[in-house]
Design an enzyme around this catalytic site. Structure first.
Site, short mmCIF file in Angstrom:
data_model
loop_
_atom_site.label_atom_id
_atom_site.label_comp_id
_atom_site.label_asym_id
_atom_site.label_seq_id
_atom_site.Cartn_x
_atom_site.Cartn_y
_atom_site.Cartn_z
N LEU A 98 42.54 30.25 41.43
CA LEU A 98 41.64 29.92 42.52
C LEU A 98 41.88 30.93 43.63
CD1 LEU A 98 41.84 26.01 42.85
CD2 LEU A 98 40.00 27.34 41.83
N ASP A 99 40.81 31.47 44.19
CA ASP A 99 40.95 32.39 45.33
C ASP A 99 41.69 31.72 46.47
OD1 ASP A 99 39.52 34.28 43.93
OD2 ASP A 99 37.63 33.90 44.98
N GLN A 100 42.27 32.52 47.33
CA GLN A 100 43.02 31.99 48.47
C GLN A 100 42.19 31.02 49.29
OE1 GLN A 100 44.66 35.00 51.03
NE2 GLN A 100 45.40 33.54 52.56
N THR B 253 39.52 29.32 48.35
CA THR B 253 38.86 28.29 47.57
C THR B 253 39.79 27.08 47.44
OG1 THR B 253 37.59 29.91 46.31
CG2 THR B 253 37.80 27.71 45.35
#
Length: 313
Positions: free
Chosen positions: A137-139, A141
């Protein structure tokens, strides 16, 4: 030497005479790489409590067990951090990740990550596990994050991902009015040659498929449910921008028409990250062999923005 809890398989009558290797690979779904690793351990593979070679034939009722050595993430500093635990068992740790926190330490970010907090949590519980997130997961998100406790569990879920059997669903608040209530974006994605950290839709890119459905349409924005067939970096953000519906708060993949709109300043003042939330993750649990779903509710920053969008219609 310490081991994780063994994986157990009782040979049914119809499989009498099968080669042990077949049982391990076709029933317990152990990959070749992991099988080679397990064979090297002292009590890695046993039948009825006795260590065996994998070319023997098994009998009905035989108790097949595989054991893996316990591991630690020696390069990750344990750090007490708040963790929102949705579920934990001997196989998995499921978290609701907050926006703004990095999953794994990287160059320049050695502390204040999910990994630091999880290693501390396990240390306090007396568990010895290596930090193995099964997806990314992106930072910025938020949402459901699954962490495997053993190499077997990691391999099992990774294989489900390769076979497109893992269900990942997201909720996003995006710019604009949709002409169609649902649809699919099937456009290849690759790095932008001028900005390697940015992804773009390009005919020479890697296959990427995103499905979407409008949950709620507002005056200038929409709440959209999104699910993926592929898992390219920034896939949702790139595909929604390609549709002309960039995620609210997404500075990297925004559009001029959004930034120039008088309404955008209010949105940007209320939201300090891209409006993307991984709300559901589903897969066959490697321990129970049953389908399991984990959900994380919409976090307060996105739910508050949703209410504001409803009130300004």
């Amino acid at each position: 030497m310490s081991y994780y809890e063994p994986l157990v398989y009782i040979v049914p009558p119809e499989e009498e005479g099968f080669i042990l290797k077949t049982i391990l690979q076709k029933r317990l779904m152990v990959s070749r790489k992991l099988l080679s690793r397990i064979k090297l351990t002292e009590q890695g593979i046993t039948v009825n409590g006795v260590r065996q070679y994998i070319n023997i034939k098994v009998q009905a009722g035989d108790r097949v067990e595989i054991r893996m050595e316990e591991e630690e993430s020696e390069d990750i500093l344990p750090q007490e951090l708040p963790l929102h635990i949705l579920h934990e068992d001997d196989h998995l740790l499921i978290l609701a990740k907050e926006a703004g926190i990095i999953v794994h330490p990287t160059h320049g970010h050695y502390v204040n990550t999910i990994a630091n907090g999880v290693v501390h949590h396990w240390q306090q519980a007396g568990s010895t596990c290596r930090f193995r997130p099964v997806h990314r997961l992106d930072q910025e998100t938020s949402g459901v994050l699954a962490i495997a406790k053993t190499p077997y569990v990691h391999q099992q879920i990774s294989e489900q991902m390769i076979q497109h059997q893992v269900k990942k669903e997201y909720l996003a608040l995006v710019w604009g009015t949709f002409a169609d209530s649902k649809g699919t974006v099937n456009e290849p994605i690759d790095r932008d040659p001028e900005q390697p950290h940015v992804r773009i839709v390009t005919p020479t890119g890697y296959n990427a498929v995103t499905h979407y459905e409008v949950v709620e349409q507002f005056k200038h924005a929409a709440l959209v449910r999104i699910w993926l067939e592929t898992g390219r970096t920034h896939q949702i953000r790139v595909h929604m921008r390609h549709l002309g519906h960039p995620l609210l708060g997404d500075k990297m993949y925004t559009l001029p028409e959004f930034e120039q709109h008088e309404w955008s300043a209010e949105v940007n003042g209320r939201l300090h990250r891209q409006a993307l939330h991984a709300f559901r993750l589903g897969f066959v649990h490697p321990g129970t062999r049953e389908w399991t779903d984990y959900e994380a509710p919409l976090p307060s920053d996105l739910s508050d923005l949703r209410i504001w969008l409803q009130e300004t219609d």
